[in-house]
Design a protein around this motif. Structure first.
Motif, PDB file in Angstrom:
ATOM      1  N   ASN A   1       0.845  -1.188   0.000  1.00  0.00           N
ATOM      2  CA  ASN A   1       0.000   0.000   0.000  1.00  0.00           C
ATOM      3  C   ASN A   1       0.885   1.245   0.000  1.00  0.00           C
ATOM      4  OD1 ASN A   1      -2.191  -1.745   0.232  1.00  0.00           O
ATOM      5  ND2 ASN A   1      -2.321  -1.534   2.461  1.00  0.00           N
ATOM      6  N   CYS A   2       0.276   2.403  -0.212  1.00  0.00           N
ATOM      7  CA  CYS A   2       1.034   3.652  -0.246  1.00  0.00           C
ATOM      8  C   CYS A   2       1.657   3.937   1.113  1.00  0.00           C
ATOM      9  CB  CYS A   2       0.139   4.793  -0.703  1.00  0.00           C
ATOM     10  SG  CYS A   2      -0.229   4.746  -2.471  1.00  0.00           S
ATOM     11  N   MET A   3       2.647   4.805   1.115  1.00  0.00           N
ATOM     12  CA  MET A   3       3.511   4.928   2.288  1.00  0.00           C
ATOM     13  C   MET A   3       3.998   6.353   2.523  1.00  0.00           C
ATOM     14  SD  MET A   3       6.980   3.233   0.647  1.00  0.00           S
ATOM     15  CE  MET A   3       6.093   1.801   0.056  1.00  0.00           C
ATOM     16  N   LEU A   4       4.623   6.520   3.702  1.00  0.00           N
ATOM     17  CA  LEU A   4       5.318   7.738   4.094  1.00  0.00           C
ATOM     18  C   LEU A   4       6.739   7.341   4.472  1.00  0.00           C
ATOM     19  CD1 LEU A   4       5.424  10.761   5.093  1.00  0.00           C
ATOM     20  CD2 LEU A   4       4.593   9.903   7.294  1.00  0.00           C
ATOM     21  N   LEU A   5       7.702   8.049   3.893  1.00  0.00           N
ATOM     22  CA  LEU A   5       9.106   7.790   4.206  1.00  0.00           C
ATOM     23  C   LEU A   5       9.732   9.042   4.801  1.00  0.00           C
ATOM     24  CD1 LEU A   5       8.562   6.655   0.963  1.00  0.00           C
ATOM     25  CD2 LEU A   5      10.503   5.274   1.713  1.00  0.00           C
ATOM     26  N   ALA A   6      10.771   8.840   5.603  1.00  0.00           N
ATOM     27  CA  ALA A   6      11.549   9.951   6.146  1.00  0.00           C
ATOM     28  C   ALA A   6      12.968   9.852   5.619  1.00  0.00           C
ATOM     29  CB  ALA A   6      11.553   9.914   7.668  1.00  0.00           C
ATOM     30  N   SER A   7      13.582  11.012   5.397  1.00  0.00           N
ATOM     31  CA  SER A   7      14.940  11.018   4.864  1.00  0.00           C
ATOM     32  C   SER A   7      15.722  12.199   5.408  1.00  0.00           C
ATOM     33  CB  SER A   7      14.908  11.106   3.329  1.00  0.00           C
ATOM     34  OG  SER A   7      14.432  12.379   2.913  1.00  0.00           O
ATOM     35  N   VAL A   8      17.034  12.047   5.411  1.00  0.00           N
ATOM     36  CA  VAL A   8      17.952  13.167   5.627  1.00  0.00           C
ATOM     37  C   VAL A   8      18.709  13.287   4.311  1.00  0.00           C
ATOM     38  CG1 VAL A   8      19.844  14.087   6.998  1.00  0.00           C
ATOM     39  CG2 VAL A   8      18.096  12.666   8.085  1.00  0.00           C
ATOM     40  N   PRO A   9      18.301  14.227   3.450  1.00  0.00           N
ATOM     41  CA  PRO A   9      18.618  14.090   2.022  1.00  0.00           C
ATOM     42  C   PRO A   9      19.960  14.582   1.502  1.00  0.00           C
ATOM     43  CG  PRO A   9      17.156  15.938   2.366  1.00  0.00           C
ATOM     44  CD  PRO A   9      17.343  15.300   3.703  1.00  0.00           C
ATOM     45  N   GLY A  10      20.800  15.202   2.289  1.00  0.00           N
ATOM     46  CA  GLY A  10      22.055  15.678   1.714  1.00  0.00           C
ATOM     47  C   GLY A  10      21.874  16.964   0.942  1.00  0.00           C
ATOM     48  N   SER A  11      22.627  17.144  -0.159  1.00  0.00           N
ATOM     49  CA  SER A  11      22.560  18.398  -0.901  1.00  0.00           C
ATOM     50  C   SER A  11      22.850  18.173  -2.379  1.00  0.00           C
ATOM     51  CB  SER A  11      23.553  19.417  -0.323  1.00  0.00           C
ATOM     52  OG  SER A  11      24.862  18.918  -0.398  1.00  0.00           O
ATOM     53  N   VAL A  12      22.519  19.163  -3.179  1.00  0.00           N
ATOM     54  CA  VAL A  12      22.709  19.085  -4.629  1.00  0.00           C
ATOM     55  C   VAL A  12      24.175  18.794  -4.961  1.00  0.00           C
ATOM     56  CG1 VAL A  12      22.643  20.417  -6.776  1.00  0.00           C
ATOM     57  CG2 VAL A  12      20.751  20.587  -5.147  1.00  0.00           C
ATOM     58  N   ASN A  13      24.349  17.869  -5.899  1.00  0.00           N
ATOM     59  CA  ASN A  13      25.671  17.468  -6.397  1.00  0.00           C
ATOM     60  C   ASN A  13      26.511  16.714  -5.368  1.00  0.00           C
ATOM     61  OD1 ASN A  13      25.398  18.349  -9.067  1.00  0.00           O
ATOM     62  ND2 ASN A  13      25.984  20.447  -8.528  1.00  0.00           N
ATOM     63  N   ASP A  14      25.840  15.992  -4.449  1.00  0.00           N
ATOM     64  CA  ASP A  14      26.597  15.142  -3.538  1.00  0.00           C
ATOM     65  C   ASP A  14      26.803  13.738  -4.112  1.00  0.00           C
ATOM     66  OD1 ASP A  14      24.089  13.998  -3.264  1.00  0.00           O
ATOM     67  OD2 ASP A  14      23.831  14.526  -1.161  1.00  0.00           O
ATOM     68  N   GLY A  15      26.331  13.536  -5.364  1.00  0.00           N
ATOM     69  CA  GLY A  15      26.528  12.262  -6.041  1.00  0.00           C
ATOM     70  C   GLY A  15      27.429  12.425  -7.246  1.00  0.00           C
ATOM     71  N   GLY A  16      26.949  12.036  -8.414  1.00  0.00           N
ATOM     72  CA  GLY A  16      27.760  12.161  -9.628  1.00  0.00           C
ATOM     73  C   GLY A  16      26.883  12.027 -10.847  1.00  0.00           C
ATOM     74  N   THR A  17      27.460  11.630 -11.945  1.00  0.00           N
ATOM     75  CA  THR A  17      26.701  11.429 -13.173  1.00  0.00           C
ATOM     76  C   THR A  17      26.506   9.935 -13.408  1.00  0.00           C
ATOM     77  OG1 THR A  17      28.699  11.439 -14.529  1.00  0.00           O
ATOM     78  CG2 THR A  17      27.564  13.549 -14.204  1.00  0.00           C
ATOM     79  N   ARG A  18      25.489   9.616 -14.169  1.00  0.00           N
ATOM     80  CA  ARG A  18      25.192   8.220 -14.493  1.00  0.00           C
ATOM     81  C   ARG A  18      24.595   8.170 -15.889  1.00  0.00           C
ATOM     82  NH1 ARG A  18      23.240   3.731 -11.512  1.00  0.00           N
ATOM     83  NH2 ARG A  18      24.315   4.617  -9.698  1.00  0.00           N
ATOM     84  N   THR A  19      25.044   7.229 -16.689  1.00  0.00           N
ATOM     85  CA  THR A  19      24.461   7.016 -18.008  1.00  0.00           C
ATOM     86  C   THR A  19      23.470   5.863 -17.912  1.00  0.00           C
ATOM     87  OG1 THR A  19      26.411   7.855 -19.147  1.00  0.00           O
ATOM     88  CG2 THR A  19      24.906   6.462 -20.413  1.00  0.00           C
ATOM     89  N   VAL A  20      22.241   6.139 -18.342  1.00  0.00           N
ATOM     90  CA  VAL A  20      21.145   5.191 -18.237  1.00  0.00           C
ATOM     91  C   VAL A  20      20.803   4.680 -19.628  1.00  0.00           C
ATOM     92  CG1 VAL A  20      18.753   4.892 -17.508  1.00  0.00           C
ATOM     93  CG2 VAL A  20      20.255   6.476 -16.266  1.00  0.00           C
ATOM     94  N   THR A  21      20.636   3.370 -19.753  1.00  0.00           N
ATOM     95  CA  THR A  21      20.161   2.788 -21.006  1.00  0.00           C
ATOM     96  C   THR A  21      18.695   2.426 -20.854  1.00  0.00           C
ATOM     97  OG1 THR A  21      22.339   1.909 -21.559  1.00  0.00           O
ATOM     98  CG2 THR A  21      20.446   0.917 -22.664  1.00  0.00           C
ATOM     99  N   ASN A  22      17.853   3.064 -21.646  1.00  0.00           N
ATOM    100  CA  ASN A  22      16.413   2.831 -21.601  1.00  0.00           C
ATOM    101  C   ASN A  22      15.990   1.860 -22.696  1.00  0.00           C
ATOM    102  OD1 ASN A  22      15.719   4.680 -19.464  1.00  0.00           O
ATOM    103  ND2 ASN A  22      16.162   6.353 -20.903  1.00  0.00           N
ATOM    104  N   THR A  23      15.034   0.990 -22.328  1.00  0.00           N
ATOM    105  CA  THR A  23      14.523   0.042 -23.307  1.00  0.00           C
ATOM    106  C   THR A  23      13.030  -0.159 -23.094  1.00  0.00           C
ATOM    107  OG1 THR A  23      16.632  -1.144 -23.359  1.00  0.00           O
ATOM    108  CG2 THR A  23      14.699  -2.289 -24.230  1.00  0.00           C
ATOM    109  N   ILE A  24      12.253   0.071 -24.136  1.00  0.00           N
ATOM    110  CA  ILE A  24      10.830  -0.279 -24.147  1.00  0.00           C
ATOM    111  C   ILE A  24      10.571  -0.940 -25.486  1.00  0.00           C
ATOM    112  CG2 ILE A  24       8.457   0.543 -24.074  1.00  0.00           C
ATOM    113  CD1 ILE A  24       9.325   2.868 -22.389  1.00  0.00           C
ATOM    114  N   GLY A  25      10.301  -2.241 -25.466  1.00  0.00           N
ATOM    115  CA  GLY A  25      10.107  -2.959 -26.711  1.00  0.00           C
ATOM    116  C   GLY A  25      11.379  -2.920 -27.540  1.00  0.00           C
ATOM    117  N   ALA A  26      11.222  -2.521 -28.777  1.00  0.00           N
ATOM    118  CA  ALA A  26      12.382  -2.464 -29.676  1.00  0.00           C
ATOM    119  C   ALA A  26      13.149  -1.162 -29.534  1.00  0.00           C
ATOM    120  CB  ALA A  26      11.911  -2.638 -31.121  1.00  0.00           C
TER     121      ALA A  26
END
Length: 823
Positions: A706-731
């Motif tokens: 069922n739907c939910m409520l989460l709590a977070s301590v989220p950090g700040s902008v640019n505390d991660g990095g870049t990622r290349t994502v490959t998307n696929t839907i059908g062909a």
């Protein structure tokens, strides 16, 4: 406490009188004084030590008894948690007390007893709070000292498991109170809710589909109280209705015509509630408070700002275009620092009927009618002979002069004036605004703030207020492929306005004049705020797609203006929230079934297939994500920003390389983030490392939880990095490079899971953060009178023997030890 006599030489009672024995007198004396201490021994702390001092007490009765005192600090030192100070003294002590000697000021409960407690404040890790324990006797006093060192703020609960049960589940150590349910009476002369479909008078009852919500502290004199933790006004939206449960046997119609009584009930179940709430032993609302009020689609409204008096707002009801009736489909909210409430009109388009042939009639009136057709199409109002949501326009009222129902038909009437003053062709333009309400004045007229533009307004949250700096208000347009906006007031913030008596006048000051912007995101992690200002760029009469005539035209047709500027199309922008410590703005992008491999971009990078365990699948960006941005120079007046994606919704079993990009696990995986809110800076959940709350409105993952409520301590902008994502839907396949935040890990966890078929939405706390208000919307929404699919909230206290019609409701969550919720 009493002392036992150990040496008993000659202690044989042979005196037959009832006079007191010497040992009895000693017992009485020490019992009186030691009871003040709550015991003689101190509880040793696991981390913090105590200090022992000994003094000589020159008791006036001729004795000379030694007095000793110890002080220890026990319990957690993390922000928001309850810390315990334990003192003890040995000797003839008349009183004790605790005082604070160093560190951020805290409120000590039990300061005149041996055991005192306080909530550890939000402070930098390593901050020391020092305390003095004093024991007073007839001959003087002795003292002992101890201290508590504040640790970094962190989430302080064990994650709740995913669930398909029909109950609200919260962590161990927390309690749930059901506070305010659909149909609960809020005025005198209104009976208890029978919940069988026969109830009426919803103008004095709780509406349906509880949504966005704010709490305002209330003083004994009825004015705003920034420290009002036990008495307040709760203001909440009623977004929509579960129509089947509102009537004895569901909705009815005869020949396509709705009964007036049913339609009136349905209208009154929409809108806003203002209720007084109080806490003694537990939380309850005050059914007959003078502050209680329902604001519905029938409530008189006034227009404020640049569009007031505009031709496009003229109707038969308001020929001068300055007033209107009601607000509808109110979703998220905004809490203003001058103690007003912003409610936002979202999916209002569907309530109106537009008959086939209307476009031709409008076009026949000339350029104004042609432009109106363009506008109506852009906002999704095409021609159809259906009656609009719930068919209210089909009602034939008993009072033949009434226009309460005919106003829902926006078809241009043959023979009516082309300016709209003889029919309701322009009624639809009176909706799609931010509405400001003064909850402390039940007689006040809500104001529609037109400078903030017209769209499917979700939230409208103000950023940090800094004296001398123009405040910003952040908004999402909740529809697939729509935009993120901000409005920057023309007036710099003045701290004194937070306590002004004329609250709506302060709203005039900050919300009626300023600049509306729309966001454009670049692939490199930068972004621009593009001004929606008539005469600049393509926003002129020379624009071929839509010739803008004025700033009024830009504001009424905000979407068309944003199109012209080339803003970035987003995956359903919903709630906005601002980190009170950093000023960073977060926006939930709930999902987007129309996102494709070809249209995926850096700020909306995923297009994929999400299979269901029950069969079938969802495609596009089925699980949504949360984007965040940081204004250049950390100022709300900035016109550029940096951005990244804080978290991607996903089941923990989905592809980690291309879908579950945030590395979610079973303690924190989620789908379709919707509600979003930060803890208040008046308590530890909103300082240093503020807690962000995430609510879900999901259809993609509901086969698992069922739907939910989460709590977070989220950090700040640019505390991660870049990622290349490959998307696929059908062909179709393709790659996108995006910017992601650091993996949330244990700094994100599930706090609550709701009952069947619900949405978790609406959230706020008392100023001290020790009571959390949450709304449970449309439990059992897929059922009806003969097929009740949820009995919540009747079953929250235990299983019910007979199914009960479900009711949207507000709950209050408190921590059993009295600490700040979540920490």
């Amino acid at each position: 406490m009493t002392f036992e006599t150990i040496y008993t030489d000659g202690d044989i009672d042979t005196n037959p009188t009832s006079n007191p024995h010497l040992n009895d007198l000693i017992d009485v004396r020490y019992s009186r004084r030691q009871t003040l201490m709550g015991g003689m021994s101190a509880t040793a702390a696991a981390v913090f030590g105590g200090m022992l001092l000994t003094g000589c007490d020159d008791d006036n009765d001729g004795g000379s008894d030694p007095v000793t005192a110890t002080a220890t600090a026990g319990g957690s030192s993390s922000a928001g948690r309850v810390a315990t100070l334990t003192g003890a003294a040995i000797g003839q002590v008349d009183s004790v007390n605790w005082t604070q000697t160093a560190g951020p000021t805290v409120t000590l409960a039990g300061a005149n007893t041996s055991t005192a407690t306080f909530i550890v404040p939000g402070a930098a890790a390593g901050t020391v709070l020092s305390f003095l324990f004093t024991a007073v006797s007839a001959g003087g006093s002795v003292t002992a000292t101890t201290s508590v060192t504040v640790g970094a703020a962190s989430l302080g609960f064990t994650a709740v498991a995913k669930s398909l049960a029909d109950v609200v589940a919260v962590p161990t150590g927390y309690a749930v109170t059901v506070l305010y349910r659909l149909g609960d009476p809020i005025g005198s002369g209104v009976g208890a809710y029978t919940n069988d479909g026969t109830d009426t008078t919803f103008s004095k009852r709780a509406g349906d589909h509880h949504d966005g919500m704010s709490y305002f502290g209330l003083s004994a004199s009825g004015t705003p109280d920034a420290n009002g933790n036990a008495r307040g006004l709760l203001v909440l939206n009623h977004e929509n209705i579960t129509q089947a449960y509102l009537h004895p046997n569901g909705a009815t119609s005869t020949g396509g015509v709705r009964p007036e009584a049913e339609a009136l009930k349905e209208m009154e179940c929409h809108g806003v509630s203002v209720i007084e709430v109080n806490r003694s032993a537990s939380w309850a609302y005050a059914p007959t408070s003078s502050f209680n009020r329902r604001i519905t689609p029938l409530t008189p409204m006034s227009f404020s700002g640049p569009v007031r008096g505009a031709d496009s707002l003229k109707t038969r009801y308001s020929p001068d275009a300055t007033t209107g009736r009601g607000t509808i489909n109110n979703c998220a909210n905004g809490t203003m620092p001058w103690n007003t409430y912003l409610t936002n009109e979202e999916n209002w388009v569907g309530y109106f009927k537009r008959e086939v042939g209307d476009a031709a009639r409008r076009a026949a009136t000339g350029a104004v009618g042609v432009k109106a057709n363009t506008s109506l199409t852009r906002y999704g109002k095409t021609e159809s002979n259906t009656g609009g949501n719930y068919g209210w326009s089909t009602v034939t009222p008993a009072d033949t002069t009434s226009t309460l129902y005919s106003r829902w038909n926006i078809t241009a009437q043959t023979g009516a004036p082309a300016d709209g003053t003889g029919d309701f062709r322009n009624e639809i333009f009176q909706y799609g605004w931010v509405v400001e309400i003064d909850p402390f004045d039940a007689a006040s007229t809500p104001r529609k703030r037109t400078a903030l533009g017209r769209m499917n307004h979700e939230g409208c949250q103000i950023g940090r207020t800094i004296a001398g700096v123009k405040p910003a208000f952040y908004m999402g347009d909740d529809a697939q492929n729509e935009y993120i906006y901000k409005f920057v007031s023309a007036t710099p913030w003045a701290t004194a306005d937070a306590t002004a008596a004329n609250r709506l006048a302060i709203g005039d000051k900050y919300l009626d004049t300023g600049t509306l912007y729309v966001a454009k995101f670049a692939a490199d992690g930068s972004g621009q705020w593009l001004p929606l200002v008539f005469g600049q760029g393509p926003l002129t009469s020379a624009n071929a797609a839509y010739p803008f005539a004025s700033q009024v035209d830009v504001l009424i047709n905000t979407r068309l203006a944003a199109d012209a500027l080339g803003a970035t199309r987003m995956d359903r922008p919903e709630w906005t929230a601002v980190n009170p410590a950093t000023g960073e703005m977060y926006c939930t992008l709930t999902n987007n079934s129309s996102r494709t491999v070809a249209t995926a971009d850096a700020p909306n990078p995923r297009a994929y297939v999400d299979p269901k365990t029950t069969g079938g699948q969802t495609t596009g960006n089925a699980n949504g994500h949360i984007i965040r941005l940081r204004e250049t120079g950390d100022t709300s007046e900035a016109t550029t920003f940096a951005w990244d994606i804080y978290a991607f919704g996903a089941g923990s079993d989905l592809d980690a390389a291309n879908i579950n990009l945030s590395g979610l696990d079973p303690t924190n995986d989620f789908s379709s983030p919707d509600g979003l809110w930060f803890g208040l800076p008046s308590n530890a959940s909103g300082t240093i490392a503020p807690v962000m709350w995430i609510e879900t409105d999901d259809g993609a993952y509901t086969d698992v939880t069922n739907c939910m409520l989460l709590a977070s301590v989220p950090g700040s902008v640019n505390d991660g990095g870049t990622r290349t994502v490959t998307n696929t839907i059908g062909a179709a396949t393709g790659s996108v490079t995006t910017r992601i935040g650091k993996t949330p890990g244990a700094a994100l966890r599930r706090f609550l899971v709701g009952p069947k078929e619900c949405e978790i939405t609406g959230i706020h706390t008392t100023p001290d953060g020790r009571s959390l208000f949450v709304n449970i919307q449309h439990p059992g929404e897929n059922g009806g009178p003969t097929n009740i699919t949820s009995s919540w909230p009747a079953n929250q206290a235990g299983t019910v023997t007979t199914p009960s019609r479900p009711r949207s409701a507000t709950i209050v969550i408190t921590k059993n030890d009295g600490g700040v919720v979540g920490l």
